[in-house]
Write a protein that holds these residues in place. Sequence first.
Motif, PDB file in Angstrom:
ATOM      1  N   PRO A 184       0.822  -1.210   0.000  1.00 40.68           N
ATOM      2  CA  PRO A 184       0.000   0.000   0.000  1.00 40.68           C
ATOM      3  C   PRO A 184       0.854   1.258   0.000  1.00 40.68           C
ATOM      4  O   PRO A 184       1.896   1.315   0.649  1.00 40.68           O
ATOM      5  N   ILE A 185       0.404   2.249  -0.755  1.00 42.48           N
ATOM      6  CA  ILE A 185       1.010   3.584  -0.705  1.00 42.48           C
ATOM      7  C   ILE A 185       0.037   4.511   0.002  1.00 42.48           C
ATOM      8  O   ILE A 185       0.364   5.069   1.044  1.00 42.48           O
ATOM      9  N   ILE A 186      -1.172   4.652  -0.555  1.00 44.32           N
ATOM     10  CA  ILE A 186      -2.171   5.533   0.069  1.00 44.32           C
ATOM     11  C   ILE A 186      -3.569   5.167  -0.413  1.00 44.32           C
ATOM     12  O   ILE A 186      -3.751   4.774  -1.551  1.00 44.32           O
ATOM     13  N   HIS A 215      -6.124   6.315  -4.666  1.00 49.21           N
ATOM     14  CA  HIS A 215      -5.759   4.982  -4.179  1.00 49.21           C
ATOM     15  C   HIS A 215      -4.513   4.583  -4.961  1.00 49.21           C
ATOM     16  O   HIS A 215      -4.536   4.561  -6.194  1.00 49.21           O
ATOM     17  N   ALA A 216      -3.411   4.304  -4.260  1.00 48.71           N
ATOM     18  CA  ALA A 216      -2.159   3.968  -4.939  1.00 48.71           C
ATOM     19  C   ALA A 216      -1.490   2.785  -4.259  1.00 48.71           C
ATOM     20  O   ALA A 216      -1.511   2.657  -3.027  1.00 48.71           O
ATOM     21  N   LEU A 217      -0.916   1.926  -5.087  1.00 51.65           N
ATOM     22  CA  LEU A 217      -0.216   0.728  -4.624  1.00 51.65           C
ATOM     23  C   LEU A 217       1.086   0.579  -5.394  1.00 51.65           C
ATOM     24  O   LEU A 217       1.175   0.978  -6.560  1.00 51.65           O
ATOM     25  N   CYS A 218       2.063  -0.060  -4.767  1.00 53.18           N
ATOM     26  CA  CYS A 218       3.253  -0.515  -5.467  1.00 53.18           C
ATOM     27  C   CYS A 218       3.013  -2.008  -5.716  1.00 53.18           C
ATOM     28  O   CYS A 218       2.772  -2.766  -4.765  1.00 53.18           O
ATOM     29  N   THR A 237       7.764  -4.143 -11.628  1.00 49.21           N
ATOM     30  CA  THR A 237       7.136  -3.436 -10.510  1.00 49.21           C
ATOM     31  C   THR A 237       6.657  -2.087 -11.013  1.00 49.21           C
ATOM     32  O   THR A 237       7.392  -1.399 -11.718  1.00 49.21           O
ATOM     33  N   HIS A 238       5.417  -1.759 -10.642  1.00 52.14           N
ATOM     34  CA  HIS A 238       4.921  -0.428 -10.983  1.00 52.14           C
ATOM     35  C   HIS A 238       4.138   0.152  -9.823  1.00 52.14           C
ATOM     36  O   HIS A 238       3.673  -0.566  -8.940  1.00 52.14           O
TER      37      HIS A 238
END
Length: 134
Positions: free
Chosen positions: A27-29, A38-41, A105-106
Amino acid sequence: MQIFAAGTRPSMRANSDYFTGTVWQDPIISTEAPARLHALCVHFEPGARTAWHTHPFGQTLHVTQGAGLVCLRGEPPRVIRAGDTVWIPADAEHWHGAGPDTTMTHIAMQEMQDGSAATWLEHVSEADYEMEPA
């Protein structure tokens, strides 16, 4: 203000209903309303990928490591590499993931609508995944 210290939130194995192969998400945010970000790595092992899906407000992908593929429905896949940024328009059916022999990875950034950031569709067929990239 909120600070999320590195290493304090566990990596999550991606749901096999929406992904093929081994995929990990960090999780990022996930912001609270009225914000919608909503952001993920997302870390894809070779051959791993999302199912077909859409986003109500579109999606931005920023590749941080490796090489992979991104594909809009009805088009051949496109190769993406570390440093590339991809904008996918709202409601465009697409998938993305690692190449057959490479990890990728993105950072995936999208906005939520009514608590959801994506509408998930069917898994990507081997024929679609193996299509010659453009």
